[in-house]
Design a protein around this motif. Structure first.
Motif, mmCIF file in Angstrom:
data_model
loop_
_atom_site.group_PDB
_atom_site.id
_atom_site.type_symbol
_atom_site.label_atom_id
_atom_site.label_comp_id
_atom_site.label_asym_id
_atom_site.label_seq_id
_atom_site.Cartn_x
_atom_site.Cartn_y
_atom_site.Cartn_z
ATOM 1 N N GLU A 158 0.842 -1.210 0.000
ATOM 2 C CA GLU A 158 0.000 0.000 0.000
ATOM 3 C C GLU A 158 0.873 1.255 0.000
ATOM 4 O OE1 GLU A 158 -2.672 -0.464 3.374
ATOM 5 O OE2 GLU A 158 -3.092 -2.462 2.521
ATOM 6 N N ALA A 159 1.965 1.197 0.767
ATOM 7 C CA ALA A 159 2.869 2.355 0.799
ATOM 8 C C ALA A 159 3.489 2.559 -0.580
ATOM 9 C CB ALA A 159 3.951 2.144 1.852
ATOM 10 N N VAL A 160 3.843 1.450 -1.252
ATOM 11 C CA VAL A 160 4.421 1.552 -2.599
ATOM 12 C C VAL A 160 3.404 2.204 -3.544
ATOM 13 C CG1 VAL A 160 5.279 0.241 -4.579
ATOM 14 C CG2 VAL A 160 5.991 -0.397 -2.258
ATOM 15 N N GLU A 161 2.158 1.795 -3.443
ATOM 16 C CA GLU A 161 1.116 2.373 -4.311
ATOM 17 C C GLU A 161 0.898 3.852 -3.998
ATOM 18 O OE1 GLU A 161 0.132 1.079 -7.137
ATOM 19 O OE2 GLU A 161 1.541 -0.437 -6.439
ATOM 20 N N ARG A 162 1.009 4.204 -2.724
ATOM 21 C CA ARG A 162 0.857 5.612 -2.346
ATOM 22 C C ARG A 162 1.985 6.444 -2.981
ATOM 23 N NH1 ARG A 162 2.927 7.496 1.949
ATOM 24 N NH2 ARG A 162 3.023 5.521 3.059
ATOM 25 N N ILE A 163 3.211 5.885 -2.954
ATOM 26 C CA ILE A 163 4.348 6.596 -3.557
ATOM 27 C C ILE A 163 4.136 6.708 -5.068
ATOM 28 C CG2 ILE A 163 6.833 6.484 -4.025
ATOM 29 C CD1 ILE A 163 7.083 5.026 -1.256
ATOM 30 N N ARG A 164 3.654 5.617 -5.679
ATOM 31 C CA ARG A 164 3.403 5.636 -7.120
ATOM 32 C C ARG A 164 2.384 6.725 -7.471
ATOM 33 N NH1 ARG A 164 4.283 1.343 -10.443
ATOM 34 N NH2 ARG A 164 4.149 -0.133 -8.742
ATOM 35 N N GLY A 165 1.333 6.806 -6.657
ATOM 36 C CA GLY A 165 0.278 7.788 -6.923
ATOM 37 C C GLY A 165 0.743 9.228 -6.751
ATOM 38 N N ALA A 166 1.774 9.415 -5.940
ATOM 39 C CA ALA A 166 2.227 10.781 -5.650
ATOM 40 C C ALA A 166 3.383 11.218 -6.555
ATOM 41 C CB ALA A 166 2.651 10.870 -4.182
ATOM 42 N N LEU A 167 3.805 10.342 -7.504
ATOM 43 C CA LEU A 167 4.926 10.714 -8.378
ATOM 44 C C LEU A 167 4.550 11.945 -9.195
ATOM 45 C CD1 LEU A 167 6.457 7.554 -10.095
ATOM 46 C CD2 LEU A 167 7.204 8.740 -8.037
ATOM 47 N N PRO A 168 5.498 12.868 -9.382
ATOM 48 C CA PRO A 168 5.215 14.022 -10.247
ATOM 49 C C PRO A 168 5.259 13.591 -11.718
ATOM 50 C CG PRO A 168 7.504 14.055 -9.549
ATOM 51 C CD PRO A 168 6.858 12.879 -8.851
ATOM 52 N N GLU A 169 4.895 14.487 -12.589
ATOM 53 C CA GLU A 169 4.999 14.207 -14.024
ATOM 54 C C GLU A 169 6.485 13.990 -14.364
ATOM 55 O OE1 GLU A 169 3.234 16.350 -17.980
ATOM 56 O OE2 GLU A 169 4.275 17.600 -16.544
ATOM 57 N N LEU A 170 6.803 12.881 -15.035
ATOM 58 C CA LEU A 170 8.200 12.579 -15.342
ATOM 59 C C LEU A 170 8.624 13.276 -16.641
ATOM 60 C CD1 LEU A 170 8.222 8.863 -14.229
ATOM 61 C CD2 LEU A 170 9.161 10.855 -13.033
ATOM 62 N N PRO A 171 9.946 13.486 -16.811
ATOM 63 C CA PRO A 171 10.422 14.302 -17.942
ATOM 64 C C PRO A 171 9.903 13.854 -19.313
ATOM 65 C CG PRO A 171 12.212 13.876 -16.426
ATOM 66 C CD PRO A 171 11.051 13.094 -15.917
ATOM 67 N N ALA A 172 9.834 12.545 -19.558
ATOM 68 C CA ALA A 172 9.423 12.084 -20.900
ATOM 69 C C ALA A 172 7.999 12.537 -21.204
ATOM 70 C CB ALA A 172 9.546 10.569 -20.990
ATOM 71 N N LEU A 173 7.112 12.401 -20.210
ATOM 72 C CA LEU A 173 5.710 12.808 -20.407
ATOM 73 C C LEU A 173 5.608 14.322 -20.535
ATOM 74 C CD1 LEU A 173 3.506 10.632 -18.059
ATOM 75 C CD2 LEU A 173 3.572 10.697 -20.551
#
Ligand code: ADP
Ligand code: ZN
Ligand code: MG
Length: 480
Positions: A291-306
């Motif tokens: 769940e913590a991993v998913e929370r971190i995934r959800g909070a990632l900012p927009e990455l440079p490629a996108l």
């Protein structure tokens, strides 16, 4: 014989957490030597490590950004070796159970997209910093060494690639993209010249078409993206010459000498068995909570490629989008566009004058006095005919020197364009009156003379009239 270069890169990223990896000491760069220290990071007997939760979360965040699998069970190991900047005689690192495994990163060196496999991302602690006295700062002819333990114990993340890179240009593109991701995540200031981002490049050659890997050399000590590329180009040439003479490549670590422009032999390479790795008995294994991993995934900012793709969709040139992302200027551009700036115009200013200013001063984007709103104001004034682009450059210099907003600087320097018709009419009439020949030839169809007459009005107004307006007024007056 023609050879193919095979390159794998190991990257160390110093995390910008407030405190160190296993103690509460602050991590700020440039503090008085040996002031950010305590029994834990000085390796005093009996001191016990406590892991930094934020550092683990950030390692997971980078792992997710690189498409890695996040290990549910991960372990810190002791990597044993003796060195003056390592007072415990071991570094707490990770060995066979790193936090993240098996990702990839797509990079474009300009010749098309290439996929570089990521073997692992793990977490460890930095060592102290040695300064060698005398002998030009080099260890072998130094008279002594000073050691600063402020860096000892700063969280250090290591990213290891598969041997998937095939040229110095690709290596540079990889390093640049990884740096952009680290900056986007906000986990490090990623400064190569201060050592918060460090690249070690492994390179070998093999006959074109061969499957087996050749003997590799590890090159260290490159403190810019340019030196990474140069060091690899040098090393490929050196190895090619040896192989062509029928000589063997020594498996070794070499140091890049930036001034001499060549690599020099260093120590011979240790094997992992030399380090007598064993699980750190003072730390429990890390059990990552899905769940913590998913929370971190959800909070990632927009990455440079996108982000680049989004900017290109707004009409920005791909090269400009890449420059903005790698220079850390994409946020300023986004803010300018949200504040109403035309995207293409904003991108031109960001990649042109603003980048030139940063290169000139050596400043960081975060040091800029002007924000995206200021840029939007400047771009809007040019678009609205209030500033010529020449005057705008002067305004920008004033704004970046902290003299005020674009409008304030333009007013103070008297650079506002005259776009008020009534203020220009008299100058236009005067020029028409004093140039009867030109006006007559223009009436006869010589359109080029419009440009000449506009120039005369511009001269009379000290370059401040809006040339488009002047051109219209002259054509009206002449009756074209
Ligand atoms: P070591 O045990 O010497 O540290 P690793 O197998 O851990 O070697 O690999 C370290 C880095 O070197 C990785 O990035 C890997 O992709 C790269 N690498 C491994 N073998 C080669 C090779 N023959 N040529 C070029 N790079 C290599
Ligand atoms: Zn400490
Ligand atoms: Mg290794």
């Amino acid at each position: 014989m023609s050879y193919e270069a095979v390159i794998g890169i190991e990257t160390h990223v110093e995390l910008q957490t407030a405190s160190k990896m296993f103690c509460g000491c602050p991590t700020d760069f440039g503090a008085e030597p040996n002031t950010n220290v305590c029994p834990v990071c000085l390796g005093l007997p009996g001191a016990l490590p406590v892991p930094n939760e934020r550092a683990i979360e950030w390692t997971v965040a980078l792992g997710i950004a690189l498409g890695c699998e996040i290990s549910q069970h991960s372990v810190f190991h002791r990597k044993n070796y003796f060195y003056a900047d390592l007072p415990k005689n071991y570094q707490i690192s990770q060995f066979d159970l790193p936090l993240c495994v098996g990702g990839h990163l797509e990079v474009d060196p300009g010749s098309g997209v290439r996929r570089v496999g990521i073997t692992r991302v793990h977490l460890e602690e930095d060592t102290g910093k040695s300064t060698h006295l005398g002998g030009g700062g080099r260890i072998h002819d130094a008279e002594g060494a000073l050691i600063d333990f402020n860096r000892s114990g700063i969280p250090l993340l290591e990213v290891v690639t598969e041997p998937d890179i095939r040229s110095p240009e690709e290596a540079r593109a990889y390093a640049q993209e990884l740096r952009a991701i680290v900056l986007a995540l906000g986990i490090s200031d990623a400064r190569l010249e201060e050592g918060s981002l460090r690249f070690d490049a492994n390179v070998s050659l093999r006959p074109e078409g061969a499957d087996e890997l050749g003997i590799k050399v590890e090159v260290k000590n490159m403190n810019s993206l340019r030196s990474l590329q140069r060091a690899l180009a040098f090393e490929i040439e050196r190895q090619t010459a040896l192989l062509d003479k029928g000589e063997a490549i020594d498996q070794e670590t070499r140091h890049w000498d930036e001034e001499a422009g060549r690599t020099e032999p260093g120590r011979s390479k240790e094997e992992s068995s030399d380090y007598r790795y064993f699980p750190e008995p003072d730390l429990v294994p890390i059990q990552t909570n899905p769940e913590a991993v998913e929370r971190i995934r959800g909070a990632l900012p927009e990455l440079p490629a996108l982000r680049r793709a989004r900017h290109i969709a707004l009409g920005v040139e791909p090269a400009a989008a890449a420059t903005m992302a790698s220079a850390g200027l994409a946020a300023m551009f986004d803010d300018a566009v949200s504040a109403g700036a035309d995207p293409r115009a904003a991108a031109n200013w960001v990649t042109g004058e603003i980048t030139a200013h940063l290169n000139r001063t050596g400043d960081d984007p975060s040091d800029l006095v002007m924000d995206g709103r200021g840029l939007a104001e400047l771009v809007g004034m040019i678009g609205g005919g209030e500033l010529s682009s020449t005057a705008a450059k002067e305004v920008l210099i004033g704004v970046l020197a902290g003299e005020g907003s674009p409008r304030e600087v333009a007013a103070a320097k008297d650079l506002m364009q005259i776009s008020d018709e009534s203020a220009i009419v008299s100058e236009v009439d005067a020029v028409i009156e004093t140039h009867p020949d030109e006006v007559a030839r223009m009436k006869d169809g010589d359109e080029r003379l419009a440009g000449f007459l506009v120039g005369q009005v511009m001269k009379a107004t000290g370059g401040r009239a809006d040339p488009r307006l002047v051109d219209r007024l002259i054509r009206e007056r002449v009756g074209l």
